[in-house]
Design a protein around this motif. Structure first.
Motif, mmCIF file in Angstrom:
data_model
loop_
_atom_site.group_PDB
_atom_site.id
_atom_site.type_symbol
_atom_site.label_atom_id
_atom_site.label_comp_id
_atom_site.label_asym_id
_atom_site.label_seq_id
_atom_site.Cartn_x
_atom_site.Cartn_y
_atom_site.Cartn_z
ATOM 1 N N ALA A 1 51.877 30.253 106.569
ATOM 2 C CA ALA A 1 52.595 29.969 105.329
ATOM 3 C C ALA A 1 52.278 28.568 104.812
ATOM 4 C CB ALA A 1 54.095 30.127 105.546
ATOM 5 N N LEU A 2 52.188 27.603 105.730
ATOM 6 C CA LEU A 2 51.847 26.238 105.321
ATOM 7 C C LEU A 2 50.441 26.176 104.731
ATOM 8 C CD1 LEU A 2 53.321 24.227 108.333
ATOM 9 C CD2 LEU A 2 54.258 24.379 106.017
ATOM 10 N N VAL A 3 49.524 26.937 105.310
ATOM 11 C CA VAL A 3 48.161 26.999 104.768
ATOM 12 C C VAL A 3 48.189 27.555 103.346
ATOM 13 C CG1 VAL A 3 45.950 28.186 104.973
ATOM 14 C CG2 VAL A 3 46.973 27.116 106.980
ATOM 15 N N LEU A 4 48.972 28.609 103.119
ATOM 16 C CA LEU A 4 49.047 29.204 101.780
ATOM 17 C C LEU A 4 49.680 28.251 100.776
ATOM 18 C CD1 LEU A 4 50.043 32.896 102.625
ATOM 19 C CD2 LEU A 4 47.836 32.060 101.765
ATOM 20 N N ILE A 5 50.683 27.493 101.206
ATOM 21 C CA ILE A 5 51.279 26.491 100.310
ATOM 22 C C ILE A 5 50.233 25.438 99.949
ATOM 23 C CG2 ILE A 5 52.949 24.601 100.194
ATOM 24 C CD1 ILE A 5 54.841 26.368 101.855
ATOM 25 N N ALA A 6 49.489 24.976 100.949
ATOM 26 C CA ALA A 6 48.445 23.984 100.689
ATOM 27 C C ALA A 6 47.349 24.555 99.798
ATOM 28 C CB ALA A 6 47.857 23.485 102.006
ATOM 29 N N ILE A 7 46.990 25.827 100.016
ATOM 30 C CA ILE A 7 45.992 26.472 99.160
ATOM 31 C C ILE A 7 46.491 26.540 97.720
ATOM 32 C CG2 ILE A 7 44.928 28.703 98.623
ATOM 33 C CD1 ILE A 7 44.488 29.089 101.617
ATOM 34 N N GLY A 8 47.784 26.870 97.550
ATOM 35 C CA GLY A 8 48.352 26.896 96.204
ATOM 36 C C GLY A 8 48.257 25.534 95.540
ATOM 37 N N GLY A 9 48.601 24.474 96.295
ATOM 38 C CA GLY A 9 48.480 23.129 95.757
ATOM 39 C C GLY A 9 47.041 22.777 95.427
ATOM 40 N N VAL B 1 45.464 22.948 108.566
ATOM 41 C CA VAL B 1 45.923 23.048 107.178
ATOM 42 C C VAL B 1 44.931 22.376 106.232
ATOM 43 C CG1 VAL B 1 47.712 22.289 105.566
ATOM 44 C CG2 VAL B 1 48.355 23.303 107.754
ATOM 45 N N SER B 2 44.462 21.187 106.605
ATOM 46 C CA SER B 2 43.512 20.481 105.754
ATOM 47 C C SER B 2 42.222 21.279 105.588
ATOM 48 C CB SER B 2 43.200 19.105 106.352
ATOM 49 O OG SER B 2 42.288 18.409 105.562
ATOM 50 N N TRP B 3 41.793 21.945 106.664
ATOM 51 C CA TRP B 3 40.561 22.731 106.605
ATOM 52 C C TRP B 3 40.732 23.978 105.752
ATOM 53 C CZ3 TRP B 3 39.168 27.258 109.929
ATOM 54 C CH2 TRP B 3 37.842 27.648 109.743
ATOM 55 N N LEU B 4 41.764 24.773 106.057
ATOM 56 C CA LEU B 4 41.908 26.059 105.385
ATOM 57 C C LEU B 4 42.382 25.926 103.944
ATOM 58 C CD1 LEU B 4 43.372 28.322 108.214
ATOM 59 C CD2 LEU B 4 41.040 28.271 107.316
ATOM 60 N N MET B 5 43.041 24.822 103.571
ATOM 61 C CA MET B 5 43.453 24.680 102.176
ATOM 62 C C MET B 5 42.233 24.578 101.264
ATOM 63 S SD MET B 5 44.773 20.817 101.390
ATOM 64 C CE MET B 5 43.620 19.452 101.294
ATOM 65 N N ARG B 6 41.103 24.219 101.855
ATOM 66 C CA ARG B 6 39.874 24.145 101.061
ATOM 67 C C ARG B 6 39.456 25.512 100.535
ATOM 68 N NH1 ARG B 6 38.308 18.623 100.437
ATOM 69 N NH2 ARG B 6 39.283 17.520 102.162
ATOM 70 N N LEU B 7 40.011 26.570 101.144
ATOM 71 C CA LEU B 7 39.718 27.906 100.609
ATOM 72 C C LEU B 7 40.171 28.020 99.157
ATOM 73 C CD1 LEU B 7 40.741 30.132 103.658
ATOM 74 C CD2 LEU B 7 38.416 29.649 102.848
#
Length: 405
Positions: free
Chosen positions: A225-233, A350-356
């Motif tokens: 969920a945190l990854v998805l929030i970061a991806i949204g940002g 999180v930093s890595w996967l938010m790059r998606l």
């Protein structure tokens, strides 16, 4: 878990805080010097929207390729040293992208810049979180606010360079030199010691005695969920960096210098949100602040796309910046404090996967733009706002008691 109160910051901690702020400033400014000149590069290489989107996606693709190695670089060099090395190499990648004579070389340059940006991102956040633990209260949003200052500065430098007709290579050469020097000076005032010295970092897995590998399904779900929030940002930020200038100049007919203000408005409002963010988070909790941000993103950009005008669109991008201000810092902080993970592991994931989000957004918007228009491609922004509203429940709620000290 919130930062652990301690005896208060010492002079060395205050100097380190200023040093981390300088690192965030340079990181925000370097890439922002390139963004407003994307239309110039697109025209010079004669790229359509789809191919342009693929080229721009090379920057986050490089970040994803290098992202998992960022933790190794931090452990090997130290977080501050890795951040500064990454900053210098990011600047060189940005400069090479501005000078690229072909699509292939543009992609290679952006891959390099993105890879080094990922190292810088993890490293500067790791060092910033070390400093935050010394302070015993939230200061991480302040660092990201300074990143926004850097982005505004870089975007404004680019707009000024366009206005006076400064050649792209000269402009980016000057910006790379200036911010490399700033980063090198900041390195002198970092926190002493290695990042593996965890006795002063309460809240990490090592300090709490949590055994690595003892992951529960709940922890895995929270990380997702945190990854998805970061991806949204990340996705809504990318809308400003990759498409705001093109949308304002191409679809709405704004002059080039005015079109650059769409991106500047986003990062400027993001700065305001981040300056207020630490106090808002301490008072209302990450959860409420993130939900409010998602609503602002969805309504602000939704209205701008529903009624397309140049002033309304600039305001819409400003709303996106304000709403997204605390999202990535919140996801990083929550991930860094999760039990069951080695110190720095949650932050790196999180930093890595938010790059998606940065990777998927440019090609997706580009394909939709070529098919039915860029206005429809930008609908991903209000959609991301709604996603954030739904997922914000994994973030920390409003504190029920006051922290001592």
């Amino acid at each position: 878990m919130p930062p652990i109160p301690g005896p208060g910051p010492q002079p060395a901690d205050r100097r380190a805080r200023a040093a981390v702020a300088a690192m965030f400033l340079t990181n925000g400014a370097l890439f922002a010097n390139l963004v407003p000149r994307y239309p110039e590069i697109k025209a010079a290489l004669d790229l359509d929207n789809t191919v342009y989107g693929l080229a721009v996606a090379a920057f986050p693709a490089g970040a994803i390729i290098a992202g998992l190695g960022a933790g190794f670089m931090v452990r090997r060099l130290g977080s501050a040293q890795a951040a500064v090395a990454g900053t210098i190499l990011t600047g060189l990648g940005v400069l090479a992208a501005g000078l690229a004579p072909s699509f292939g070389l543009l992609v290679l340059a952006l891959l390099l810049g993105g890879a080094m940006d990922a190292v810088t991102d993890v490293a500067q956040n790791a060092h910033g979180l070390r400093v935050q633990r010394r302070y015993g209260r939230s200061i991480i949003n302040g660092f990201h606010a300074v990143w926004s200052v850097g982005a505004v500065l870089g975007g404004s430098m680019a707009a000024g360079a366009i206005a006076i007709g400064l050649p792209l290579g000269v402009h980016l050469g000057i910006s790379t030199t200036i911010f490399a020097i700033v980063a090198l000076v900041a390195l002198r005032f970092r926190l002493p010691g290695r990042d593996s010295d965890l006795e002063d970092t309460p809240g990490t897995a090592a300090a709490a005695g949590v055994r690595a590998g003892a992951l529960s399904p709940r922890t895995v779900a929270i990380v997702a969920a945190l990854v998805l929030i970061a991806i949204g940002g990340a996705l809504v930020e990318d809308a400003g960096s990759s498409w705001a200038t093109l949308y304002l100049s191409g679809s709405l007919g704004a002059p080039a210098a005015l079109a650059a203000t769409g991106f500047v408005a986003l990062v400027g409002a993001q700065f305001v949100g981040r300056m207020l963010g630490d106090r808002m988070v301490d008072r209302f909790g990450q959860r409420t602040v993130a939900r409010g941000g998602g609503v602002i993103i969805a309504l602000g950009m939704g209205l701008a796309l529903a009624v397309p005008t140049v002033p309304g669109t600039i305001i819409g991008f400003a709303a996106v910046g304000l709403g997204s201000a605390t999202l990535v810092p919140a996801a990083m902080h929550e991930a860094d404090e999760l039990p069951g993970l080695r110190a720095g592991t949650g932050l790196t994931i999180v930093s890595w996967l938010m790059r998606l989000g940065f990777l998927a957004s440019p090609p997706l918007v580009g394909v939709v733009a070529d098919a039915v228009g860029l206005r429809y491609g930008l609908l991903v922004v209000p959609a991301a706002g709604l996603l954030i509203v739904l997922l914000a429940g994994v973030l920390q709620p409003r504190p029920t008691t006051s922290s001592p000290g």
